[in-house]
Each structure stands twice: as structure tokens, then as C-alpha cells.
Design a protein around this motif. Structure first.
Motif, PDB file in Angstrom:
ATOM      1  N   TYR A   1     -11.265   0.066   0.405  1.00 20.70           N
ATOM      2  CA  TYR A   1     -10.848  -0.411  -0.910  1.00 20.70           C
ATOM      3  C   TYR A   1     -11.837  -1.433  -1.474  1.00 20.70           C
ATOM      4  O   TYR A   1     -12.019  -1.520  -2.691  1.00 20.70           O
ATOM      5  CB  TYR A   1      -9.450  -1.011  -0.836  1.00 20.70           C
ATOM      6  CG  TYR A   1      -8.380  -0.008  -0.426  1.00 20.70           C
ATOM      7  CD1 TYR A   1      -8.620   1.367  -0.486  1.00 20.70           C
ATOM      8  CD2 TYR A   1      -7.137  -0.423   0.034  1.00 20.70           C
ATOM      9  CE1 TYR A   1      -7.671   2.281  -0.104  1.00 20.70           C
ATOM     10  CE2 TYR A   1      -6.165   0.485   0.409  1.00 20.70           C
ATOM     11  CZ  TYR A   1      -6.440   1.844   0.348  1.00 20.70           C
ATOM     12  OH  TYR A   1      -5.482   2.744   0.719  1.00 20.70           O
TER      13      TYR A   1
ATOM     14  N   ARG B   1       0.835  -1.193   0.000  1.00 19.45           N
ATOM     15  CA  ARG B   1       0.000   0.000   0.000  1.00 19.45           C
ATOM     16  C   ARG B   1       0.873   1.247   0.000  1.00 19.45           C
ATOM     17  O   ARG B   1       1.939   1.265   0.615  1.00 19.45           O
ATOM     18  CB  ARG B   1      -0.920  -0.019   1.215  1.00 19.45           C
ATOM     19  CG  ARG B   1      -2.000  -1.084   1.077  1.00 19.45           C
ATOM     20  CD  ARG B   1      -2.771  -1.341   2.334  1.00 19.45           C
ATOM     21  NE  ARG B   1      -3.908  -2.227   2.069  1.00 19.45           N
ATOM     22  CZ  ARG B   1      -4.663  -2.769   2.996  1.00 19.45           C
ATOM     23  NH1 ARG B   1      -4.411  -2.545   4.274  1.00 19.45           N
ATOM     24  NH2 ARG B   1      -5.674  -3.547   2.663  1.00 19.45           N
TER      25      ARG B   1
ATOM     26  N   GLU C   1      -8.369   8.417   2.621  1.00 27.14           N
ATOM     27  CA  GLU C   1      -8.710   7.812   1.331  1.00 27.14           C
ATOM     28  C   GLU C   1      -9.491   8.760   0.426  1.00 27.14           C
ATOM     29  O   GLU C   1     -10.130   8.317  -0.526  1.00 27.14           O
ATOM     30  CB  GLU C   1      -9.508   6.521   1.555  1.00 27.14           C
ATOM     31  CG  GLU C   1      -8.899   5.531   2.521  1.00 27.14           C
ATOM     32  CD  GLU C   1      -7.497   5.115   2.114  1.00 27.14           C
ATOM     33  OE1 GLU C   1      -6.723   4.730   2.982  1.00 27.14           O
ATOM     34  OE2 GLU C   1      -7.179   5.216   0.906  1.00 27.14           O
TER      35      GLU C   1
END
Length: 519
Positions: free
Chosen positions: A452, A31, A486
Motif C-alpha cells: 500500500y 482493511r 493485492e
């Protein structure tokens, strides 16, 4: 055997899957917010010397001080020759810096290597507090432990591994042809400069002198650059960062045995093409860009295997199943007949279930990257010959695993004890976090993983959501992460879907629960 490398590259996360004969055998996740550090080179400072443990803690700028054992500071040349020969046998040459055998117990013993008759010189005679060191990360931080480091720097290439600290030539034992082994050894000896060493990797089999010389020159120039940076850098500081996960996969996994590499990101695809054109021209045509509407891991059936790798119970085709329980000290695997009742007699039913479980266990150990002590509780068998069949089948199934393992024969209780080298966190610990619902007794998918999954769900049903306003209801903590860390990933997905996503936190939702509704 057919094999493929499937790469799912996104801004926020890159996942690489190695698929052999249609089965996912290895999975790597990196990540952008938590990139791995194994192979990185740092300029650090000794902050504490521990004579009682013959080790030292070194500040390299990470959250926790790194651990340096005396054998990683000084080794007699005779020991080095033997160690690097063993390292070539392991074929995981990008981790060859970690050549000391890794114990697998917990606590202090987890960082102490098995005695090997190293030099009697003590660590307090080699290091002092405040001393500067150039070190390389040999083992990622795992759990509560800091990174394991070494002063014996190695620089892996496609065909060669440079060892600037020792004059030694090694050849991977996966190259079985003795004539080819001698040719490669003589070739490298004839073109290498003095005062450095190389390990010839499996990918170099059949390579000509021009290719090896070009890579050797590249690695030597890289080492010179690292030395110059180290001289002019403060303490602590990062001197050299290893390749990202995509290019590491190309360098280490994209071999002649792999038919093709498929990647779903045009940007990463071009980067891989440039890399292969320079270093792997023979495999250049094996790189493909995936342009299907379905997410690439869904299209190749990998997403289902990822979810399966996070579960405790794994079903076998016959109807039996295995249960995998990971603890701090070891991993326990239990084999059960489940729904399978056999056809003839009990012993035959048990043997078939155990043999089927062996193949699945070997696959799950690689896929989940389980390391340390592993105890397998097979179903009890009365015949000694059947016990030997299960042991031999497990030994054979583990041969394709690049991580070193040691398997003991089955005990009278039907248990097999084994160890598997652990160099980084398992997939379960990467993708999950301790469950606050059960006070750490189990695991949940992390909020980052849920975010995600929501983004992938939007991509999966893009036809239904394209151009619409979308309502996403999830746990408030998941929504909060979307609004903060995010946000960029969510905005990128909105641009791709030409849609606007509205987030709504629902206190009554489980942390892993979410609903997506077009408005």
C-alpha cells in the motif's frame, strides 16, 4: 478547539484520523481483508464450560473460540443498574457491551474481571455444552486471545444505545447540565416501550422528541430483525454486522465539536452524505469531498504522524524525547532530556521536560491505541511539589481520552503506573508484523503495508508516472503479494495512472525497501 475528521478511503484500506488543533490524536485502520468484528452479533454454540474459571468457550465461526465469562451471562438487576451507569460515564457507548472492568495482566488473569459481588450462580448452572447462544463481540481478538463476547446485546445509534436485555435508562455523564440530563431521561422514559432500556449518548444533547423517537423506532425494528434472523439461522453464523469504519466514524466521532469531515473517495463521500441526510441533517453541510492531487493524508500532514506512531523514539520540541517499548505484559515509556540542557537549574530543566513529555505521552497513547498496564519512567525530581505537578498534568491530559484509564501517583522511584482499557489491537500491531530478520524480537511493516505504501507513492508522484511504463523493484515476497492478494489494488492504480506497472523481485532488498522507476 478546532477538530476535523480526515478519511482516506481506498478499495483495499480505509484510514480515519481525528485531528484536534492540527494534531492527530486518534487513528483507525480497517482493511477489506481484515474487517473488525467488535459489535457484531453471532449465533454460537457452547463448546466448553470451564467451572474453574467460571467461563465458557463459544464457537461463533471465527478462527478461535470466543470467551464468555459468567458475568456476561447473568447479572442481578442491581448490578446492571450500576454497570450501565458507569458505562454511560465512559462515553464510548459503541463498546458499552463490555461493561465489566477489564484487567490488564497477561495469561489467565487477563480474561478474569475484578470481583464485583455478582450473583453466586455458577456458569455450569447457566450453560451446557452444545447450547445455542445469541452473543455480541465486546472485545476484538488481541494477540493469541480469542474474542471476548457477551449475551447482553446492545445496539448503538447516533443519539441512543438500545439495551434490549434490561429495562434501564442511562444518560452520558459527558452531558454535564443536570437540567438537560433530567429532560433527556424523562423524555426517553415517556416514549420507550417496556422491557427494554436505552443509554442517551452525548450527541443527543439538545435533541427533540421527534429525533429520538425516530431513532428509537429504528433500533427496535433492527432488534426485531436480528431476532428473526437468529431463529432461522444455523449455528454458528453471523447475524448482524456493525457499520464499516467510515460510517462508524460518522456515527461516533462526527459531533458538534468536529468542524468538518473530509473524505477523498467519491463513492464513500456519497455514502456519508446519504447517512448524514438521514441521521445527522444538522451536520450534513460539514461533509467535504477532497479532490486535491496530493494524497489526503499527505496534504493534512497525517502520513508523517502515522510513521511517527510506529517508531520507538518520539522527539519533544525542547530536544528531549520519550522511548516507547511494548511487551506482552505491559508498555514501558522512558523520558529523557536528550539535547535539552535548560537555562537555570537542573530541577527546572527536569520539570519542564517531564511536563512536555506528559502531553506527548497522552497523545501517543490515544494515537497508538496502547492499552493494558503502562509504566512511565519520568526523570527523577527531588521536590514533592514537582512530582504532584507532573501527576496532575498527566491526569488532566488523559481526560479527553474516551478509553477509561486509571492513574496512580508517582512513586519514590519516579515511576507512574497506569492502566488504559484495551478493546482492540494497537496501531503498531495492525500495521506491522513480527520481524523474521530478528526472530520476533522487533517489528517490520507487513508486506501488505509495503504494497500500500508503493501504491501511495505512485499516487503521490502521479505527474511523473502518468501514462508511462513503470518498473517497481521490491523484495520478492512483496512482489508475490502484488501478484496475488493485492492484484486488484494494483490494477486499479494502473487504471488511474493510465500506466503499466512491471514488478521485479530483488532478493538483496530489505523487506521494506522498494524503488520506483519510470521506463
Amino acid at each position: 478547539m478546532s477538530a476535523e475528521l480526515i478519511v482516506n478511503a481506498k478499495l483495499y484500506e480505509t484510514r480515519v484520523a481525528l485531528v484536534e488543533n492540527g494534531q492527530v490524536v486518534e487513528l483507525f485502520v480497517e482493511r477489506s481483508s481484515d474487517r473488525g468484528i467488535a459489535g457484531n452479533i453471532y449465533k454460537g454454540m457452547v463448546v466448553r464450560v470451564l467451572p474453574g474459571m467460571q467461563a465458557a468457550f463459544v464457537d461463533v465461526g471465527l478462527e478461535k473460540a470466543a470467551f464468555l465469562y459468567v458475568s456476561d451471562v447473568h447479572r442481578p438487576l442491581v448490578d446492571l443498574e450500576q454497570l450501565f451507569q458507569n458505562a454511560a460515564d465512559a462515553e464510548n457507548e459503541q463498546q458499552v457491551v463490555d461493561t465489566v472492568p477489564e484487567p490488564v495482566d497477561t495469561g489467565i488473569k487477563d480474561v478474569l474481571p475484578t470481583p464485583r459481588g455478582y450473583s453466586e450462580e455458577r456458569i455450569e448452572d447457566r450453560l451446557q455444552e452444545g447450547q445455542d447462544l445469541l452473543v455480541q463481540v465486546a472485545k476484538e481478538p488481541i494477540g493469541t486471545k480469542g474474542a471476548r463476547i457477551t449475551t447482553h446485546v446492545t445496539l448503538p445509534g447516533r443519539n441512543l444505545v438500545l439495551m434490549p436485555m434490561v429495562e434501564h435508562i442511562g444518560v452520558s455523564r459527558r452531558i454535564e447540565d443536570e437540567k438537560e440530563r433530567r429532560r433527556l431521561r424523562d423524555l426517553v422514559c415517556s416514549i420507550k416501550p417496556s422491557a427494554c432500556g436505552f443509554i442517551v449518548r452525548t450527541a443527543a444533547e439538545g435533541a427533540e422528541v421527534e429525533k429520538l423517537k425516530a431513532e428509537m423506532d429504528f433500533l427496535l425494528k433492527l432488534w426485531q430483525t436480528i431476532q428473526r434472523r437468529a431463529e432461522n439461522s444455523p449455528v454458528p453464523s453471523l447475524i448482524y454486522q456493525d457499520l464499516d469504519i467510515t460510517l462508524r466514524a460518522v456515527r461516533d466521532l462526527f459531533t458538534k465539536e468536529v468542524d468538518r469531515l473530509v473524505i477523498d473517495s467519491p463513492t464513500e463521500y456519497q455514502k456519508v452524505l446519504n447517512f448524514t441526510e438521514t441521521f445527522l441533517p444538522s451536520l450534513h453541510n460539514g461533509v467535504e469531498l477532497y479532490d486535491g492531487e496530493e494524497p489526503i493524508f499527505d496534504a493534512y500532514g497525517i502520513e508523517m504522524e502515522v510513521q511517527r506512531a510506529l517508531g520507538r523514539k518520539v522527539w519533544l520540541k525542547s530536544g528531549g524525547y520519550i522511548v516507547i517499548e511494548a511487551t506482552e505484559a505491559l508498555t514501558a515509556i522512558d523520558v529523557n532530556t536528550g539535547r535539552y540542557v535548560g537555562k537555570r537549574n537542573l530541577e527546572e530543566t527536569i520539570l519542564k521536560t517531564n511536563l512536555e513529555a506528559v502531553k506527548e505521552i497522552a497523545c501517543q497513547l490515544r494515537l497508538r491505541n496502547i492499552g493494558g498496564i503502562i509504566i512511565i519512567d519520568f526523570i527523577d525530581m527531588e521536590k514533592e511539589g514537582n512530582r504532584d505537578k507532573v501527576f496532575n498534568a498527566l491526569s488532566e491530559a488523559m481526560q479527553r481520552d474516551k478509553s477509561k484509564s486509571n492513574i496512580l501517583r508517582m512513586s519514590e522511584l519516579g515511576l507512574i503506573e497506569m492502566t488504559r482499557k484495551r478493546t482492540k489491537e494497537s496501531i503498531g500491531r495492525v500495521l506491522c508484523e513480527p520481524c523474521f530478520y530478528c526472530e520476533g524480537e522487533g517489528f517490520l511493516k507487513s508486506k501488505q503495508t509495503i504494497c500500500y505504501e508503493i501504491l501511495r507513492e505512485l499516487e503521490r508522484d502521479r505527474r511523473d508516472y502518468y501514462g508511462h511504463n513503470i518498473m517497481v523493484m521490491a523484495h520478492p515476497e512483496v512482489v508475490a503479494r502484488f501478484c496475488d492478494e493485492e492484484r486488484a489494488a494494483l490494477e486499479m492504480t494502473e487504471d488511474q495512472l493510465q500506466a503499466r506497472v512491471t514488478l521485479k523481485g530483488e532478493m538483496g532488498f530489505h523487506i521494506e525497501q522498494f524503488e520506483i522507476t519510470p521506463l
